[in-house]
Design a protein around this motif. Structure first.
Motif, PDB file in Angstrom:
ATOM      1  N   PRO A 160      10.085  16.415  29.780  1.00 55.30           N
ATOM      2  CA  PRO A 160       9.515  15.342  29.020  1.00 55.30           C
ATOM      3  C   PRO A 160       7.975  15.699  28.382  1.00 55.30           C
ATOM      4  CG  PRO A 160       9.502  14.651  30.883  1.00 55.30           C
ATOM      5  CD  PRO A 160      10.050  15.941  31.030  1.00 55.30           C
ATOM      6  N   ILE A 161       7.338  16.968  28.822  1.00 55.99           N
ATOM      7  CA  ILE A 161       6.189  17.397  28.611  1.00 55.99           C
ATOM      8  C   ILE A 161       5.973  17.827  26.980  1.00 55.99           C
ATOM      9  CG2 ILE A 161       4.529  19.181  29.124  1.00 55.99           C
ATOM     10  CD1 ILE A 161       6.164  19.657  31.812  1.00 55.99           C
ATOM     11  N   ILE A 162       6.985  18.478  26.419  1.00 50.47           N
ATOM     12  CA  ILE A 162       6.907  18.881  25.013  1.00 50.47           C
ATOM     13  C   ILE A 162       8.030  18.411  24.372  1.00 50.47           C
ATOM     14  CG2 ILE A 162       6.769  20.643  23.416  1.00 50.47           C
ATOM     15  CD1 ILE A 162       5.789  22.213  25.611  1.00 50.47           C
ATOM     16  N   PRO A 163       7.822  17.148  23.495  1.00 50.46           N
ATOM     17  CA  PRO A 163       9.130  16.700  22.733  1.00 50.46           C
ATOM     18  C   PRO A 163       9.489  17.592  21.906  1.00 50.46           C
ATOM     19  CG  PRO A 163       7.161  15.580  21.953  1.00 50.46           C
ATOM     20  CD  PRO A 163       6.530  16.667  23.115  1.00 50.46           C
ATOM     21  N   PRO A 164      10.876  17.295  21.641  1.00 46.49           N
ATOM     22  CA  PRO A 164      11.528  18.309  20.641  1.00 46.49           C
ATOM     23  C   PRO A 164      10.986  18.120  19.223  1.00 46.49           C
ATOM     24  CG  PRO A 164      13.052  16.674  21.007  1.00 46.49           C
ATOM     25  CD  PRO A 164      12.020  16.515  21.935  1.00 46.49           C
ATOM     26  N   PRO A 165      10.764  19.346  18.259  1.00 46.67           N
ATOM     27  CA  PRO A 165      10.443  19.092  17.173  1.00 46.67           C
ATOM     28  C   PRO A 165      11.250  18.235  16.187  1.00 46.67           C
ATOM     29  CG  PRO A 165      10.889  21.462  17.496  1.00 46.67           C
ATOM     30  CD  PRO A 165      11.099  20.655  18.738  1.00 46.67           C
ATOM     31  N   THR A 166      10.852  17.436  15.136  1.00 48.85           N
ATOM     32  CA  THR A 166      11.700  16.581  14.563  1.00 48.85           C
ATOM     33  C   THR A 166      11.058  17.067  13.022  1.00 48.85           C
ATOM     34  OG1 THR A 166       9.918  14.863  14.527  1.00 48.85           O
ATOM     35  CG2 THR A 166      11.868  14.756  16.308  1.00 48.85           C
ATOM     36  N   ARG A 167      12.074  16.639  12.133  1.00 51.28           N
ATOM     37  CA  ARG A 167      11.781  16.790  10.675  1.00 51.28           C
ATOM     38  C   ARG A 167      12.037  15.408   9.951  1.00 51.28           C
ATOM     39  NH1 ARG A 167      15.507  19.935   8.207  1.00 51.28           N
ATOM     40  NH2 ARG A 167      17.035  19.845  10.002  1.00 51.28           N
ATOM     41  N   CYS A 168      11.400  14.865   9.097  1.00 50.09           N
ATOM     42  CA  CYS A 168      11.701  13.617   8.392  1.00 50.09           C
ATOM     43  C   CYS A 168      11.899  13.993   6.806  1.00 50.09           C
ATOM     44  CB  CYS A 168      10.305  12.854   8.441  1.00 50.09           C
ATOM     45  SG  CYS A 168      10.588  11.222   7.798  1.00 50.09           S
ATOM     46  N   ARG A 169      13.089  13.370   6.411  1.00 54.46           N
ATOM     47  CA  ARG A 169      13.385  13.354   4.916  1.00 54.46           C
ATOM     48  C   ARG A 169      13.361  11.982   4.468  1.00 54.46           C
ATOM     49  NH1 ARG A 169      18.934  15.281   4.262  1.00 54.46           N
ATOM     50  NH2 ARG A 169      19.562  13.116   3.723  1.00 54.46           N
TER      51      ARG A 169
ATOM     52  N   VAL B  19      16.223  16.047  14.570  1.00 54.56           N
ATOM     53  CA  VAL B  19      15.558  16.710  15.787  1.00 54.56           C
ATOM     54  C   VAL B  19      16.270  18.098  15.591  1.00 54.56           C
ATOM     55  CG1 VAL B  19      15.787  16.954  18.210  1.00 54.56           C
ATOM     56  CG2 VAL B  19      15.668  14.735  17.261  1.00 54.56           C
ATOM     57  N   ASP B  20      15.279  19.312  15.929  1.00 53.62           N
ATOM     58  CA  ASP B  20      15.557  20.703  15.759  1.00 53.62           C
ATOM     59  C   ASP B  20      15.990  20.909  17.213  1.00 53.62           C
ATOM     60  OD1 ASP B  20      15.772  23.173  15.330  1.00 53.62           O
ATOM     61  OD2 ASP B  20      13.640  23.457  15.124  1.00 53.62           O
ATOM     62  N   ARG B  21      17.409  20.876  17.182  1.00 53.39           N
ATOM     63  CA  ARG B  21      18.253  21.203  18.764  1.00 53.39           C
ATOM     64  C   ARG B  21      17.956  22.700  19.099  1.00 53.39           C
ATOM     65  NH1 ARG B  21      18.881  16.582  21.247  1.00 53.39           N
ATOM     66  NH2 ARG B  21      19.776  14.971  19.673  1.00 53.39           N
TER      67      ARG B  21
END
Length: 131
Positions: free
Chosen positions: A58-67, A49-51
């Motif tokens: 809860p309207i816009i979820p946090p951006p996430t990255r996947c590896r 999660v990009d903190r």
């Protein structure tokens, strides 16, 4: 791997595929002799999660990255009682097979040009005792 906390090295997808094909040759030779063996393919999935980003939960979820990390495949050879008898992996750059027998000895190296020697090494290993 015997040490469950040890992290196997990370390889790219093409290398993992080439190593899998080389191990499939040994697996085929073992099956011709009636020895059970299967190949384990391991991947690690990571979600982050990009903190630092601005978001309104809860309207816009946090951006996430996947590896996704790929690890070298390994061929597990089992004995008649279902316990692991040997493990075969590939050395760096597909130059050799690395064989670890059930007696706990160090990895034995066999040239990748001679997969039949890996089979002979596994077949001539001392038999596994029943528990």
């Amino acid at each position: 791997m015997d040490n469950c906390r040890a992290a196997p090295p990370v390889v790219d997808e093409a290398t993992a595929e080439r190593q899998g094909k080389a191990l499939a040759v040994v697996q085929h030779l073992l099956r011709e002799r009636g020895v059970r063996a299967w190949c384990h393919y391991k991947i690690s999935l990571g979600m982050f999660v990009d903190r630092g980003a601005e978001y309104a939960w809860p309207i816009i979820p946090p951006p996430t990255r996947c590896r996704v990390d790929r690890h070298p495949p390994e061929l597990a050879v089992t004995g008649p009682h279902g316990r692991r008898g040997a493990t075969v992996t590939m050395g760096s750059r597909l130059s050799c097979y690395l064989v670890s027998l059930r007696d706990g000895s160090a990895f034995l190296s066999v040239s990748s040009e001679h997969p039949e020697q890996v089979v002979e090494m596994i077949m001539t290993a001392p038999p596994q005792e029943a528990a």
